[in-house]
Design a protein around this motif. Structure first.
Motif, mmCIF file in Angstrom:
data_model
loop_
_atom_site.group_PDB
_atom_site.id
_atom_site.type_symbol
_atom_site.label_atom_id
_atom_site.label_comp_id
_atom_site.label_asym_id
_atom_site.label_seq_id
_atom_site.Cartn_x
_atom_site.Cartn_y
_atom_site.Cartn_z
ATOM 1 N N THR A 28 -2.217 -7.669 6.513
ATOM 2 C CA THR A 28 -0.758 -7.590 6.587
ATOM 3 C C THR A 28 -0.232 -6.156 6.521
ATOM 4 N N MET A 29 -1.023 -5.231 5.972
ATOM 5 C CA MET A 29 -0.522 -3.871 5.763
ATOM 6 C C MET A 29 -1.352 -2.799 6.468
ATOM 7 N N THR A 62 11.655 -12.962 0.138
ATOM 8 C CA THR A 62 10.562 -13.675 0.804
ATOM 9 C C THR A 62 10.971 -15.100 1.152
ATOM 10 N N ASN A 82 6.976 -10.896 8.889
ATOM 11 C CA ASN A 82 6.057 -10.476 7.822
ATOM 12 C C ASN A 82 6.205 -11.432 6.648
ATOM 13 N N TYR A 84 4.440 -12.900 4.502
ATOM 14 C CA TYR A 84 3.673 -12.881 3.256
ATOM 15 C C TYR A 84 4.168 -11.802 2.299
ATOM 16 N N SER A 86 4.823 -8.548 2.936
ATOM 17 C CA SER A 86 4.424 -7.160 3.216
ATOM 18 C C SER A 86 5.651 -6.432 3.744
ATOM 19 N N ASN A 87 6.511 -5.991 2.818
ATOM 20 C CA ASN A 87 7.865 -5.625 3.196
ATOM 21 C C ASN A 87 8.166 -4.129 3.160
ATOM 22 N N THR A 90 4.618 -0.008 6.078
ATOM 23 C CA THR A 90 3.337 -0.370 6.691
ATOM 24 C C THR A 90 3.296 -1.841 7.087
ATOM 25 N N GLY A 91 3.854 -2.712 6.244
ATOM 26 C CA GLY A 91 3.909 -4.134 6.588
ATOM 27 C C GLY A 91 4.807 -4.413 7.770
ATOM 28 N N THR A 94 3.006 -3.419 10.908
ATOM 29 C CA THR A 94 2.056 -4.464 11.317
ATOM 30 C C THR A 94 2.769 -5.567 12.088
#
Length: 462
Positions: A28-29, A62, A82, A84, A86-87, A90-91, A94
């Motif tokens: 995720t990241m 989330t 995103n 899951y 991964s905020n 980097t998330g 992705t």
């Protein structure tokens, strides 16, 4: 040169994602980390889908993001999210990698992103969302987020002026954001349980922002969530465009009024903070153009993500595993309030130490004195089991909250704690941190096994 660098970053990100998935990792990241390392302006360069919807705020990001993504997917749109949690940048990078093909062209209809409020300055100016939901702004981890006014200043500075805001009219802090943007409000009308004076340890918005007079509340729900006014200068809470007018716990429905039209929706979760999340999602979907009758049907198929909330059964005992964010006194207080006001005889199992800081650093424990552990001082809670390295810190906090010592059990080993707790109970609430989710799932499995065995050993007649 910039275009070539971007394509190399995109291809490297996609390759890393595939390799990590082959290794059965979530991926995720790190694919986004690689993309940003190669191309620092990756977020700006990636072509966006026709619709970009974002969710930020202290609590509820989330859950709200996943509701929105699920509704749009059910409506037939191709969605990347995103989901899951991964905020950070980097998330988000992705997620952008997934949203385009190998040539960098969008291949989806909508990009739905959860955005960490502190990292919003590194994300929002570059992805320029069409819509942004701000669920609320509360006091969070002091080490990460300082004071909510600091987070407010970040959002107020870096949200693009073209972004349409979906704001919580009942949150006096976040409702004041970006007064030049197009803004729409959601809120919950006065409830029978509301008060006019704050009963929580924290209320970070008690003074008028215009004249410094103490605010008065028409009604107050928790912390600074409610409807307030200034008796001196006339400052007051905003009126909600989408008003939740009724909560029917018996039939598990909520009623929302918009433009004098009332629509009844299935209640996704009975906790009030999740009702707010559902209302935020409904408001965004309506403003986005999804027919509310269809939203109503889509909501019937939605559930809270299991990383946040899950119900189970072991013998006669109902087991509820729910998140209580460590180092976030307000989020933890909301969970403690929920558990404290549930029905029936119950045990509360608390394992909210920060797993990462347990391993790599030293957890700041001062936040527990801002969290309302007083909600657990109720006759319905027969036992409180404290597990993990900080269990004796939590015991001291519970004693200060007035909880009788004979109701408190301490065990540093989470699995051994299962063996010493009372097995003859109607409900058990397992409270875990974001970082202890995997550990909590393993502990939950042992609870189910031990409680089921105890139930069966008595012929199913505990």
């Amino acid at each position: 040169m910039g275009r070539i660098r971007y394509l190399i970053a995109l291809w490297a990100s996609k390759t890393v994602y595939l390799l990590l998935r082959l290794l059965k990792r979530n991926a995720t990241m790190y694919p986004g980390y690689i993309a940003l390392k190669i191309c620092p302006d990756y977020l700006a360069r990636t072509k966006k889908s026709p619709n970009v919807l974002c969710v930020t705020g202290t609590n509820g990001k989330t859950t709200t993001t996943n509701m929105v993504a699920d509704i749009l997917s059910q409506s037939g749109m191709k969605v990347v999210s995103n989901r899951y949690g991964s905020n950070i940048n980097t998330g988000v990078a992705t997620a952008l990698t997934h949203s385009v093909n190998v040539f960098g062209k969008p291949k989806i209809d909508a990009l739905v992103l959860e955005v960490d409020e502190r990292f919003s300055r590194l994300i929002l100016p570059f992805i320029k969302p069409d819509y942004l939901v701000v669920t609320n702004l509360f006091r969070d981890s002091i080490k990460r987020n300082a004071h909510p006014e600091y987070i407010f200043s970040i959002l107020d500075t870096y949200v693009p002026e073209t972004t349409k805001l979906i704001l919580n009219a009942d949150c006096l802090q976040s409702s004041q954001l970006l007064k030049n943007n197009n803004r729409v409000y959601f809120g919950v009308e006065k409830l029978d349980t509301d008060v006019t004076e704050c009963v929580n340890l924290i209320n970070d918005f008690s003074i008028c922002p215009n004249c410094d007079e103490k605010l008065k509340y028409n009604y107050l729900r928790y912390h600074h969530i409610g409807n307030a006014y200034c008796p001196k200068c006339g400052f007051k809470s905003y009126e909600a465009n989408y008003r939740l007018t009724n909560i029917d716990y018996e039939n598990q429905t909520i009623t929302v009024d918009h433009s004098s039209v009332e629509t009844v929706y299935p209640m996704v979760n009975r906790a009030l903070y999740n009702i707010y999340n559902e209302l935020a999602a409904i408001t965004l979907m309506s403003e986005f153009g999804v027919d509310l009758e269809k939203v109503k049907d889509y909501m019937k198929k939605i559930s809270i993500t299991q990383t946040r909330y899950k119900e189970n059964k072991a013998g006669k005992t109902e087991i509820v595993r729910t998140m209580a964010k460590g180092q976030n006194s307000v989020s933890c207080s909301r969970t403690l309030d929920f558990v404290g006001h549930e029905d029936g005889d119950r045990t509360v199992f608390i394992m909210i130490d920060d797993l990462f800081e347990r391993r790599d650093s030293s957890e700041f424990i001062g936040w527990i004195y801002d969290a309302d552990f007083e909600f657990l001082n109720t006759d319905g809670i027969k036992q409180i089991v404290l597990a993990g390295p900080r269990c004796f810190d939590y015991k001291l906090r519970l004693l200060i909250a007035g909880v009788p010592e004979e109701r408190i059990l301490c065990e540093e080993d989470e699995f051994k704690a299962v063996d010493i707790m009372d097995k003859d109970i109607d409900k058990l609430y397992l409270l875990h941190d974001t970082s202890t989710y995997d550990l909590a799932c393993k502990v939950e499995s042992k609870i189910i096994s031990v409680f089921t065995e105890a139930y069966n050993s008595k012929g199913g007649e505990q």
